[in-house]
Design an enzyme around this catalytic site. Structure first.
Site, mmCIF file in Angstrom:
data_model
loop_
_atom_site.group_PDB
_atom_site.id
_atom_site.type_symbol
_atom_site.label_atom_id
_atom_site.label_comp_id
_atom_site.label_asym_id
_atom_site.label_seq_id
_atom_site.Cartn_x
_atom_site.Cartn_y
_atom_site.Cartn_z
ATOM 1 N N HIS A 76 0.842 -1.197 0.000
ATOM 2 C CA HIS A 76 0.000 0.000 0.000
ATOM 3 C C HIS A 76 0.873 1.241 0.000
ATOM 4 O O HIS A 76 1.978 1.225 0.528
ATOM 5 C CB HIS A 76 -0.903 0.020 1.245
ATOM 6 C CG HIS A 76 -1.832 -1.143 1.309
ATOM 7 N ND1 HIS A 76 -2.267 -1.670 2.501
ATOM 8 C CD2 HIS A 76 -2.414 -1.895 0.335
ATOM 9 C CE1 HIS A 76 -3.091 -2.695 2.258
ATOM 10 N NE2 HIS A 76 -3.176 -2.846 0.944
ATOM 11 N N TYR A 100 -0.163 1.367 13.801
ATOM 12 C CA TYR A 100 0.478 2.296 12.868
ATOM 13 C C TYR A 100 0.240 3.707 13.398
ATOM 14 O O TYR A 100 -0.910 4.107 13.566
ATOM 15 C CB TYR A 100 -0.208 2.308 11.512
ATOM 16 C CG TYR A 100 -0.379 1.060 10.727
ATOM 17 C CD1 TYR A 100 0.276 0.935 9.511
ATOM 18 C CD2 TYR A 100 -1.242 0.042 11.127
ATOM 19 C CE1 TYR A 100 0.078 -0.188 8.720
ATOM 20 C CE2 TYR A 100 -1.435 -1.076 10.344
ATOM 21 C CZ TYR A 100 -0.761 -1.179 9.137
ATOM 22 O OH TYR A 100 -0.959 -2.285 8.361
#
Length: 188
Positions: free
Chosen positions: A62, A132
């Site tokens: 990604h 994250y």
């Protein structure tokens, strides 16, 4: 904290010192002063994400279009992942290069990736959980993906999990249909 720049410029591995006793373990997972010394700038936190995955779940590659780009500081809080960083910066001399770090609940390493880099995670055991820290809030119109099995990138994905059992790769339909690196618009 031990800090090592990866072979992809703009990506670092952070290994914290752990202090344990009969009560458990304490560590500093992120420390702004150490981060800034290594990276040369502060981390601008805008969003925190948490993801839990079964063994074999492969998320990515990604990326967020740059600009604006999205930097990430990724930490495994349970289980184990192979964390892969890919240089997707169109004018970079290391465009297409990848590097990987095992992040897990034993060594408690974190990986930082700058804006313009691609990211993939392979869960190496059931129930693996990652956090994250993100420099940009989720903005779907900037999101993109590249096929994690693109031979032009050549990522060496492990086929055995942390428990020694074979991994069966499990990807989202969007990730499975992702374009190849050669299809990336290098003028972005």
């Amino acid at each position: 904290m031990e800090i090592r720049e990866l072979s992809v410029p703009g990506a670092w591995e952070f290994t914290p010192r752990q202090f344990g006793d009969d009560r458990g373990v304490f560590l500093e997972s992120f420390k702004a002063s150490e981060f800034e010394k290594a990276v040369g700038r502060p981390f601008d936190l805008r969003q925190v994400n948490v993801s839990t995955s079964a063994a074999g779940v492969l998320r990515g590659i990604h990326y967020t279009q740059n600009p604006p780009g999205q930097a990430k500081y990724v930490t495994c809080v349970r289980g184990a992942f192979l964390d892969v960083v890919v240089d997707l910066r169109p004018t970079s001399p290391t465009f297409g290069r990848w590097d990987a770090v095992v992040i897990d609940d034993e060594n408690r390493r974190s990986v930082y990736l700058s804006e313009g880099l691609g990211h993939a995670l392979l869960s190496l055991e059931d129930g693996s959980t990652v956090t994250y820290l993100c420099s940009l809030e989720y903005t779907p119109e900037f999101d993109g993906e590249i096929d994690a099995f693109d031979p032009a990138i050549g990522i060496e994905w492990p086929t055995v999990g942390r428990d020694g059992r074979p991994l069966t790769f499990n990807r989202s339909p969007k990730d499975a249909a992702a374009p190849l690196l050669a299809d990336l618009n290098r003028t972005r």
